[in-house]
Write a protein that holds these residues in place. Structure first.
Motif, PDB file in Angstrom:
ATOM      1  N   LEU A 344      10.572   6.660  11.364  1.00  0.00           N
ATOM      2  CA  LEU A 344      10.534   6.877   9.909  1.00  0.00           C
ATOM      3  C   LEU A 344       9.399   6.086   9.265  1.00  0.00           C
ATOM      4  CD1 LEU A 344      12.321   8.730   8.204  1.00  0.00           C
ATOM      5  CD2 LEU A 344      13.404   8.231  10.353  1.00  0.00           C
ATOM      6  N   ASP A 345       9.220   4.850   9.709  1.00  0.00           N
ATOM      7  CA  ASP A 345       8.113   4.051   9.162  1.00  0.00           C
ATOM      8  C   ASP A 345       6.776   4.721   9.468  1.00  0.00           C
ATOM      9  OD1 ASP A 345       9.395   2.016   7.811  1.00  0.00           O
ATOM     10  OD2 ASP A 345       9.681   0.799   9.627  1.00  0.00           O
ATOM     11  N   GLY A 346       6.648   5.229  10.703  1.00  0.00           N
ATOM     12  CA  GLY A 346       5.401   5.896  11.107  1.00  0.00           C
ATOM     13  C   GLY A 346       5.121   7.114  10.239  1.00  0.00           C
ATOM     14  N   VAL A 347       6.178   7.910   9.983  1.00  0.00           N
ATOM     15  CA  VAL A 347       5.987   9.117   9.182  1.00  0.00           C
ATOM     16  C   VAL A 347       5.636   8.738   7.735  1.00  0.00           C
ATOM     17  CG1 VAL A 347       7.097  11.215   8.304  1.00  0.00           C
ATOM     18  CG2 VAL A 347       7.506  10.474  10.650  1.00  0.00           C
ATOM     19  N   LEU A 348       6.279   7.690   7.228  1.00  0.00           N
ATOM     20  CA  LEU A 348       5.958   7.245   5.855  1.00  0.00           C
ATOM     21  C   LEU A 348       4.503   6.765   5.785  1.00  0.00           C
ATOM     22  CD1 LEU A 348       9.269   5.450   4.827  1.00  0.00           C
ATOM     23  CD2 LEU A 348       8.315   7.540   3.830  1.00  0.00           C
ATOM     24  N   ASP A 349       4.031   6.160   6.873  1.00  0.00           N
ATOM     25  CA  ASP A 349       2.617   5.753   6.925  1.00  0.00           C
ATOM     26  C   ASP A 349       1.692   6.963   6.815  1.00  0.00           C
ATOM     27  OD1 ASP A 349       3.078   3.096   7.045  1.00  0.00           O
ATOM     28  OD2 ASP A 349       2.827   2.884   9.227  1.00  0.00           O
ATOM     29  N   ILE A 350       2.053   8.019   7.564  1.00  0.00           N
ATOM     30  CA  ILE A 350       1.222   9.238   7.535  1.00  0.00           C
ATOM     31  C   ILE A 350       1.100   9.748   6.102  1.00  0.00           C
ATOM     32  CG2 ILE A 350       1.135  11.688   8.238  1.00  0.00           C
ATOM     33  CD1 ILE A 350       2.583  10.894  10.816  1.00  0.00           C
ATOM     34  N   TYR A 351       2.232   9.718   5.385  1.00  0.00           N
ATOM     35  CA  TYR A 351       2.247  10.283   4.038  1.00  0.00           C
ATOM     36  C   TYR A 351       1.920   9.249   2.950  1.00  0.00           C
ATOM     37  CZ  TYR A 351       4.286  14.665   5.714  1.00  0.00           C
ATOM     38  OH  TYR A 351       4.499  15.872   6.328  1.00  0.00           O
ATOM     39  N   ALA A 352       1.585   8.015   3.348  1.00  0.00           N
ATOM     40  CA  ALA A 352       1.417   6.933   2.366  1.00  0.00           C
ATOM     41  C   ALA A 352       0.457   7.336   1.230  1.00  0.00           C
ATOM     42  CB  ALA A 352       0.924   5.677   3.067  1.00  0.00           C
ATOM     43  N   ARG A 353      -0.672   7.919   1.620  1.00  0.00           N
ATOM     44  CA  ARG A 353      -1.679   8.249   0.610  1.00  0.00           C
ATOM     45  C   ARG A 353      -1.168   9.347  -0.334  1.00  0.00           C
ATOM     46  NH1 ARG A 353      -5.978  11.520   0.305  1.00  0.00           N
ATOM     47  NH2 ARG A 353      -7.621  10.838  -1.114  1.00  0.00           N
ATOM     48  N   LEU A 355       1.883  10.180  -0.992  1.00  0.00           N
ATOM     49  CA  LEU A 355       2.982   9.679  -1.819  1.00  0.00           C
ATOM     50  C   LEU A 355       2.434   8.953  -3.037  1.00  0.00           C
ATOM     51  CD1 LEU A 355       5.278   8.379   1.078  1.00  0.00           C
ATOM     52  CD2 LEU A 355       5.909  10.193  -0.529  1.00  0.00           C
ATOM     53  N   LYS A 356       1.394   8.174  -2.763  1.00  0.00           N
ATOM     54  CA  LYS A 356       0.788   7.393  -3.852  1.00  0.00           C
ATOM     55  C   LYS A 356       0.115   8.320  -4.869  1.00  0.00           C
ATOM     56  CE  LYS A 356      -2.033   3.288  -4.430  1.00  0.00           C
ATOM     57  NZ  LYS A 356      -3.055   2.429  -3.818  1.00  0.00           N
ATOM     58  N   VAL A 357      -0.655   9.285  -4.339  1.00  0.00           N
ATOM     59  CA  VAL A 357      -1.374  10.218  -5.217  1.00  0.00           C
ATOM     60  C   VAL A 357      -0.392  11.001  -6.084  1.00  0.00           C
ATOM     61  CG1 VAL A 357      -2.790  12.332  -5.206  1.00  0.00           C
ATOM     62  CG2 VAL A 357      -3.390  10.427  -3.696  1.00  0.00           C
ATOM     63  N   ASN A 358       0.718  11.427  -5.503  1.00  0.00           N
ATOM     64  CA  ASN A 358       1.709  12.229  -6.255  1.00  0.00           C
ATOM     65  C   ASN A 358       2.587  11.377  -7.165  1.00  0.00           C
ATOM     66  OD1 ASN A 358       0.742  14.360  -4.778  1.00  0.00           O
ATOM     67  ND2 ASN A 358       2.745  15.147  -4.201  1.00  0.00           N
ATOM     68  N   LEU A 391       7.950  15.730  -0.367  1.00  0.00           N
ATOM     69  CA  LEU A 391       6.703  15.415  -1.082  1.00  0.00           C
ATOM     70  C   LEU A 391       6.186  16.635  -1.842  1.00  0.00           C
ATOM     71  CD1 LEU A 391       4.582  13.173  -1.438  1.00  0.00           C
ATOM     72  CD2 LEU A 391       3.478  13.988   0.632  1.00  0.00           C
ATOM     73  N   GLN A 392       6.255  17.787  -1.168  1.00  0.00           N
ATOM     74  CA  GLN A 392       5.793  19.032  -1.801  1.00  0.00           C
ATOM     75  C   GLN A 392       6.641  19.348  -3.035  1.00  0.00           C
ATOM     76  OE1 GLN A 392       3.349  21.126  -0.939  1.00  0.00           O
ATOM     77  NE2 GLN A 392       2.690  20.189   1.000  1.00  0.00           N
ATOM     78  N   ALA A 393       7.909  18.919  -3.000  1.00  0.00           N
ATOM     79  CA  ALA A 393       8.820  19.241  -4.107  1.00  0.00           C
ATOM     80  C   ALA A 393       8.610  18.316  -5.301  1.00  0.00           C
ATOM     81  CB  ALA A 393      10.267  19.146  -3.626  1.00  0.00           C
ATOM     82  N   MET A 394       7.751  17.271  -5.128  1.00  0.00           N
ATOM     83  CA  MET A 394       7.579  16.303  -6.223  1.00  0.00           C
ATOM     84  C   MET A 394       6.093  16.175  -6.626  1.00  0.00           C
ATOM     85  SD  MET A 394      10.333  13.318  -5.162  1.00  0.00           S
ATOM     86  CE  MET A 394       9.797  13.043  -3.491  1.00  0.00           C
ATOM     87  N   PRO A 395       5.478  17.277  -7.052  1.00  0.00           N
ATOM     88  CA  PRO A 395       4.054  17.193  -7.425  1.00  0.00           C
ATOM     89  C   PRO A 395       3.840  16.325  -8.670  1.00  0.00           C
ATOM     90  CG  PRO A 395       4.950  19.360  -7.982  1.00  0.00           C
ATOM     91  CD  PRO A 395       6.028  18.625  -7.261  1.00  0.00           C
ATOM     92  N   GLU A 396       4.903  16.209  -9.486  1.00  0.00           N
ATOM     93  CA  GLU A 396       4.800  15.404 -10.719  1.00  0.00           C
ATOM     94  C   GLU A 396       5.403  14.019 -10.527  1.00  0.00           C
ATOM     95  OE1 GLU A 396       3.303  16.869 -13.358  1.00  0.00           O
ATOM     96  OE2 GLU A 396       3.102  18.732 -12.199  1.00  0.00           O
ATOM     97  N   GLY A 397       5.604  13.632  -9.302  1.00  0.00           N
ATOM     98  CA  GLY A 397       6.178  12.319  -9.033  1.00  0.00           C
ATOM     99  C   GLY A 397       7.688  12.362  -8.907  1.00  0.00           C
ATOM    100  N   GLY A 398       8.265  11.253  -8.503  1.00  0.00           N
ATOM    101  CA  GLY A 398       9.709  11.204  -8.323  1.00  0.00           C
ATOM    102  C   GLY A 398      10.085  10.079  -7.370  1.00  0.00           C
ATOM    103  N   VAL A 399      11.309  10.193  -6.838  1.00  0.00           N
ATOM    104  CA  VAL A 399      11.787   9.152  -5.924  1.00  0.00           C
ATOM    105  C   VAL A 399      12.145   9.783  -4.584  1.00  0.00           C
ATOM    106  CG1 VAL A 399      13.522   7.347  -5.566  1.00  0.00           C
ATOM    107  CG2 VAL A 399      12.726   7.869  -7.884  1.00  0.00           C
ATOM    108  N   LEU A 400      11.645   9.176  -3.523  1.00  0.00           N
ATOM    109  CA  LEU A 400      12.009   9.612  -2.176  1.00  0.00           C
ATOM    110  C   LEU A 400      12.879   8.525  -1.567  1.00  0.00           C
ATOM    111  CD1 LEU A 400      11.616  11.431   0.396  1.00  0.00           C
ATOM    112  CD2 LEU A 400       9.665   9.977   0.944  1.00  0.00           C
ATOM    113  N   ARG A 401      14.139   8.891  -1.244  1.00  0.00           N
ATOM    114  CA  ARG A 401      15.043   7.903  -0.644  1.00  0.00           C
ATOM    115  C   ARG A 401      15.242   8.225   0.823  1.00  0.00           C
ATOM    116  NH1 ARG A 401      18.014   9.081  -5.318  1.00  0.00           N
ATOM    117  NH2 ARG A 401      17.511   7.561  -6.915  1.00  0.00           N
TER     118      ARG A 401
END
Lengths: 499, 126
Positions: A344-353, A355-358, A391-401
């Motif tokens: 999970l940490d590895g996948v969050l790393d992949i999407y880190a950028r 997630l930040k942009v969105n 991530l795709q579902a939150m183009p305007e930002g949000g919370v990923l738990r």
């Protein structure tokens, strides 16, 4: 095999019947006889019809030629002059099939045809017997009519069970207007299947008395009969148990067959997948390399470079589809121990950028750190898909738990200990029309941008690990919540099975 | 056989029985500043490896004749420290290939991954 109380026919004018053993001498009632051997039937018929003719009464036999001929011989052996009784009109022997043709309309016994045809025969035979009796004595003795009917047995043998039962009812109806004593007979061999139990009971219900097969009626005393009943009850009990066991074995066999089919199909798909992967990835490498070289190629202007960039993106999509689909059927290698937290940490790393942009904030609740047995690429693929979707579902930002905790689940009737990963987002949600088919292939809510394979492949991977993947949607304080729950067993049995 | 040249001028031996794939891979590696030697079979690759200085090897898995894993094993026998990358069009290599090569890549993956891997492997050797 269960014992059911057999009701007696209603509103019948049949006289009360004597106990079973007396039926051969009883001239009243609507009696059904079950038999195994023709000779038994003919012998009992000989007594039934013979005693009527000997008393100067009438007898009607509607039977097959073999039974008529057998009965004829049986009557003659009793010293009866059959030909004379026929001439007097008080003994009528008819062919069952021909008589049936007279009373059937569209394969169904016709009430009025039956009443007219059979009723007429009974009336005529009765009158004939009356004449004979009058000529023999000055006393007024009401003649009786003994009837043996075998049409029902023919219908039964043809598989026309409802017609047979209907015909039995018509005989009962006829008894309300005509006085006669009726005997029907069925070969026991016609009731050899489980599904015959119910119609068998119906047949019994249409009769005022039942004569069981020879194995019972040939017994001489009450003690033997009771012993016989006990034996039959024991047999019924044993058969019931055996049927239940066989059913269970059949179900188990069916499940194994399905599993085998699944495995064979999976192996075949694995081979096919390897071939397709080989044929797609080889040229894909060349194309990917060419476009990579074109990225900064000095001979290209900005417009051409932009086109090359679009092509590169599309190649990436082809690669994604091919590998998502084909990796699913990969069959090589052995599963290894994998830390879900690391994955999970590895996948969050992949999407880190992204997630930040969105503008998506991540809330991690890793309550445990458990290892599962599987293929790292596959496990990663599951969470790349789920987190990518979120991530795709939150183009305007949000919370990923992302939550990881110990859990257990009932899988295929056994409760398994395992670990549960919840991936929850506060995005746009999944439209209701997609919810029932989310895990089917080529279902996507993202039009041309999605492959529609991610969740299908993810479910396949999770199921291969003996786990489950579920989806929930809801609203909390006005916000749409979409949550995927992945359960992967960690209990030793399951781990053995996976390896 | 072990080169002490800087990473950027390292020589990469590429083995693949598909000439087109081999020539494009050569261009890719050259664009990243490497010298490239090519071979169209495992046997030819071993001959080149024995005859000239090679810093790393990129090998196709599915080769006609001597396959990529056999070739990689032979190269490792000659020089156990030589970095070898196996490229495969299959989504995963069979278990027996584990250990024969240092890394494996799926053909068709982003070429940047391959270039990064080579760079890292060469840097860790130098």
């Amino acid at each position: 095999m269960s014992t059911t109380k057999v009701p007696m026919p209603e509103a019948s004018s049949f006289a009360p019947v004597a106990p079973w053993g007396e039926h051969d001498r009883d001239s009243h009632g609507h009696v059904v006889q079950f038999y195994s051997e023709d000779v038994t039937l003919v012998e009992t018929l000989g007594r039934f019809i013979g005693s009527a003719l000997e008393a100067g009464d009438a007898a009607i036999v509607v039977a097959t030629k073999a039974h008529r001929d057998g009965l004829h011989r049986q009557l003659e052996s009793r010293g009866l002059n059959v030909e004379s009784a026929i001439e007097e009109g008080r003994y009528v022997a008819l062919d069952a099939a021909e008589t049936m043709a007279e009373i059937m309309v569209d394969d169904w016994p016709d009430e009025s045809r039956f009443a007219n045809h059979v009723g007429g025969i009974i009336t005529r035979a009765r009158s004939a017997a009356e004449g004979v009796k009058k000529s023999r004595t000055s006393l007024i003795i009401e003649p009786r009519v003994a009837v043996f009917g075998e049409m029902v047995a023919l219908l039964w043998a043809d598989g026309k069970h409802p017609s047979a039962i209907r015909l039995e009812q018509l005989w009962n109806d006829l008894a309300k207007t005509h006085s006669f004593s009726l005997r029907c007979a069925y070969p026991m061999a016609g009731f050899h299947r489980q599904e015959h139990s119910e119609p068998f009971l119906k047949i019994c219900a249409e009769h005022s008395a039942v004569i069981p097969g020879e194995s019972y009626t040939s017994l001489n005393n009450e003690a033997d009969r009771l012993r016989n009943i006990s034996q039959l009850q024991q047999k019924a009990q044993a058969l019931d148990a055996e049927i239940a066991e066989r059913k269970e074995a059949q179900e188990s066999l069916h499940l194994r067959e399905l599993a085998l089919q699944d495995a064979v199909q999976h192996a075949a798909m694995g081979k096919l997948a390897a071939i397709i992967a080989h044929e797609i990835n080889n040229p894909l490498e060349v194309i990917a390399n060419v476009f990579f070289l074109l990225r900064d190629h000095p001979s290209l202007d900005e417009g051409a470079r932009s086109l090359a960039h679009i092509a590169e993106e599309e190649i990436s999509r082809v690669r994604q589809i091919a590998n998502q689909t084909l990796a699913f059927y990969r069959e090589s290698g052995k599963p290894i121990s994998i830390s879900l937290n690391h994955v999970l940490d590895g996948v969050l790393d992949i999407y880190a950028r992204s997630l930040k942009v969105n503008g998506v904030s991540v809330e991690k609740k890793f309550k445990v750190d458990r290892e599962i047995l599987g293929f790292p690429v596959e496990i990663r693929q599951v969470f790349v898909n789920l987190i990518g979707n979120a991530l795709q579902a939150m183009p305007e930002g949000g919370v990923l738990r992302i939550g990881i905790r110990d859990s257990s689940e009932l899988v295929k009737n056994s409760r398994l200990a395992g670990v549960r990963v919840n991936v929850t987002d506060t995005g746009v949600g999944i439209p209701a029309k997609y919810r029932d088919k989310l895990f089917q292939p080529f279902v996507t809510t993202r039009a041309e941008k999605g492959t529609g394979l991610g969740l299908w492949v993810s479910r396949g991977i999770v199921q291969k690990l003996g786990g489950t993947i579920r989806f929930r949607a809801g609203k909390i304080r006005g916000k749409t919540i979409t949550s995927f729950s992945v359960f992967i067993p960690t209990s030793p049995d399951e781990l053995d099975r996976v390896s | 056989m072990i080169s002490s040249r800087p990473v950027k001028t390292a020589t990469i031996l590429c083995v693949d029985d598909e000439p087109k794939a081999l020539s494009v891979r050569r261009l890719l590696l050259e664009s990243a500043g490497y010298r490239v030697a090519t071979a169209l079979s495992g046997e030819e690759g071993i001959r080149i490896f024995k005859s000239q200085a090679v810093d790393a090897v990129i090998m196709d898995y599915w080769l006609l004749g001597m396959d990529g894993i056999e070739t990689a094993r032979e190269l490792k026998r000659i020089n156990p420290t030589i970095p070898i990358i196996v490229l495969s069009a299959l989504t995963e290599l069979p278990g027996e290939s584990i250990g024969a090569a240092d890394r494996w890549f799926l053909k068709g993956d982003d070429p940047a991954y391959l270039l990064n891997a080579i760079k890292t492997m060469l840097e860790s050797r130098s």
